[in-house]
Design an enzyme around this catalytic site. Structure first.
Site, mmCIF file in Angstrom:
data_model
loop_
_atom_site.group_PDB
_atom_site.id
_atom_site.type_symbol
_atom_site.label_atom_id
_atom_site.label_comp_id
_atom_site.label_asym_id
_atom_site.label_seq_id
_atom_site.Cartn_x
_atom_site.Cartn_y
_atom_site.Cartn_z
ATOM 1 C CB SER A 135 90.525 118.533 -19.683
ATOM 2 O OG SER A 135 90.077 117.802 -18.566
ATOM 3 C CG ASP A 195 95.657 118.640 -13.485
ATOM 4 O OD1 ASP A 195 94.639 118.684 -12.769
ATOM 5 O OD2 ASP A 195 95.617 118.641 -14.725
ATOM 6 C CG HIS A 240 92.469 120.452 -14.965
ATOM 7 N ND1 HIS A 240 93.090 119.393 -15.577
ATOM 8 C CD2 HIS A 240 91.249 120.560 -15.555
ATOM 9 C CE1 HIS A 240 92.282 118.862 -16.477
ATOM 10 N NE2 HIS A 240 91.161 119.561 -16.489
#
Length: 239
Positions: free
Chosen positions: A122, A180, A212
């Site tokens: 991320s 996601d 995610h």
């Protein structure tokens, strides 16, 4: 902005001679030991190597705009979580020095930069891309999991300039979940495509149904890519 102190790190040592390093950056609000535990819980066997030191640093606490200015362990600030938003370049550049020092610590330990890989999950992946594309293009590779760069990122221009000048660039490995909902799959795919068009070699892997988060197939693929980039060259290593 005040200087950042030396980063806290969680280190997983190799079982034999240390001849390569991986620096793995966590996502927003996490910490190095938290990411290390997550990887260990997801991947069986663990992300450990006979010759590679795996380093999980922790981002310092700072106010984070998407959380209305609350303090969080984040590598940089964002105006909002969107590809269309301008980059908060001051805070990104502020973290390049302590992370660069971490890279130099590995060099001082005898590890050539082409045997150092940096990446992250991320926000950690975005931070790794800035480091590799703009400041440390001579590392052995960069990976970004569930990550993206803003559409007008200065990293794209840095890659274009290096490519135009005939200078080397690291290989990029990206993974992204198709489901996601926080960092859209399209954002990651567009980041990969823009970096490739700018002159960077890259591979992009989609994982059907993944949100995610990390997954075992993704980390297994990452482990294979790492070993391909920085193989064990010791005389006792397996053929």
């Amino acid at each position: 902005m005040a200087a950042v102190r030396k980063l806290q790190i969680c280190v997983i040592s190799p079982s034999r001679k240390h001849s390569a390093s991986v620096i793995f950056l966590h996502g927003s609000g996490d910490c190095g030991s938290g990411l290390r535990s997550w990887v260990r819980d997801v991947l069986d066997p663990d992300l450990v190597f006979s010759h590679i030191r795996v380093i999980y640093p922790t981002a310092p606490l700072r106010p984070y705009t998407p959380m209305r200015g609350a303090l969080s362990n984040v590598w940089f600030d964002r105006y909002k979580i969107s590809r269309d938003s301008p980059e908060h370049l001051e805070s990104i550049d502020h973290m390049c020095d302590p992370l660069g020092s971490l890279i130099q610590d590995q060099v001082r330990a005898g590890i050539p930069k082409h045997r150092i890989i940096i990446g992250g999950f991320s926000m950690g992946g975005a931070m790794a891309l800035h480091l590799a594309c703009r400041h440390h293009p001579d590392v052995g590779g960069v990976f970004a999991l569930s990550s993206f760069l803003n559409k007008d990122s200065v990293a794209f221009q840095a890659v274009k300039e290096r490519h135009k000048a005939g200078l080397p660039l690291p290989h990029l490995f990206q993974c992204h979940g198709s489901s996601d909902e926080l960092v859209l799959h399209q954002w990651g795919e567009e980041t990969s495509e823009l970096l490739r068009k700018s002159g960077m070699s890259s591979s992009f892997h989609s994982f059907l149904g993944l949100n995610h988060q990390l997954s075992q197939p993704e980390l297994e693929l990452l482990r294979g890519w790492i070993l391909n980039r920085v193989p064990d060259t010791s005389p006792t290593s397996s053929p």
